[in-house]
Design a protein around this motif. Sequence first.
Motif, short mmCIF file in Angstrom:
data_model
loop_
_atom_site.label_atom_id
_atom_site.label_comp_id
_atom_site.label_asym_id
_atom_site.label_seq_id
_atom_site.Cartn_x
_atom_site.Cartn_y
_atom_site.Cartn_z
N ALA A 247 -5.89 5.64 -8.38
CA ALA A 247 -5.67 4.04 -9.35
C ALA A 247 -6.10 3.23 -8.48
N ARG A 248 -6.26 3.80 -7.26
CA ARG A 248 -6.06 2.67 -6.15
C ARG A 248 -7.31 2.98 -5.19
N GLY A 249 -8.27 3.69 -6.09
CA GLY A 249 -9.64 3.69 -5.17
C GLY A 249 -9.42 5.30 -4.45
N VAL A 250 -8.46 5.35 -3.98
CA VAL A 250 -8.40 6.19 -2.45
C VAL A 250 -8.65 7.66 -2.77
N THR B 215 1.16 -1.09 -0.05
CA THR B 215 0.38 -0.13 0.12
C THR B 215 0.83 1.64 -0.44
N SER B 216 2.17 1.16 -0.33
CA SER B 216 2.87 2.19 -0.47
C SER B 216 4.24 2.18 -1.63
N THR B 217 4.44 2.84 -2.03
CA THR B 217 5.95 3.25 -2.34
C THR B 217 6.25 4.57 -2.69
N VAL B 218 7.24 4.17 -3.71
CA VAL B 218 8.33 5.48 -3.71
C VAL B 218 8.37 6.21 -5.47
N SER C 202 11.04 13.25 -5.98
CA SER C 202 10.73 11.79 -5.54
C SER C 202 9.29 12.32 -4.62
N ALA C 203 8.57 11.89 -4.84
CA ALA C 203 7.86 11.54 -3.34
C ALA C 203 7.22 10.18 -2.83
N MET C 204 7.05 9.68 -1.79
CA MET C 204 7.02 8.34 -1.26
C MET C 204 5.16 8.75 -0.54
N VAL C 205 4.43 7.60 -1.70
CA VAL C 205 2.74 7.18 -1.47
C VAL C 205 2.01 6.38 -0.40
N GLY C 206 1.46 6.11 0.08
CA GLY C 206 0.87 5.37 1.15
C GLY C 206 -0.08 5.44 1.67
N PHE C 207 -1.32 4.85 1.52
CA PHE C 207 -2.62 4.38 1.67
C PHE C 207 -2.73 3.74 2.78
N ASP C 208 -3.21 4.43 4.09
CA ASP C 208 -3.22 3.89 5.17
C ASP C 208 -5.41 3.12 5.26
#
Length: 140
Positions: A96-99, A41-44, A56-62
């Motif tokens: 793309a993940r419906g967040v 549920t995360s990536t850079v 860069s941007a670190m992204v994550g869905f909690d």
Amino acid sequence: MIAEASASDAAAVVALWRACGLTRPWNDPDADFALALATATSTVLVARDGTDAIGSAMVGFDGHRGWIYYLAVAPERRRSGLGRALMAAAQAWFAARGVPKVQLMVREGNATALGFYEALGLERQPVVVFGRFLEGDEVR
């Protein structure tokens, strides 16, 4: 070009975060990078010029909201639209993940970052962030 990072990007991306003043002694940026790549549920996201990491941007869905951390643009590349492109890529990753909503935190007093995010249409939220460092199983 902006794409998801691989483990081989770690040193260059962490060096970028340091050059941009995003690291703090109490956070281990190498561990942050590795954990972001290790979870589903995360990536850079990394912007490259050839083989150089320039953003860069670190992204994550909690499970409730999407979060952006370590948005960085190499100092010599600022004001080129790269920050906007990274934010668009982060938002596309979430979409793309419906967040349903994206959030990020900005350190108090960082007027440049506050202005940047406001210019992109992000709004200050009426919340206060609380925190506590955890050490093993003990709370300090």
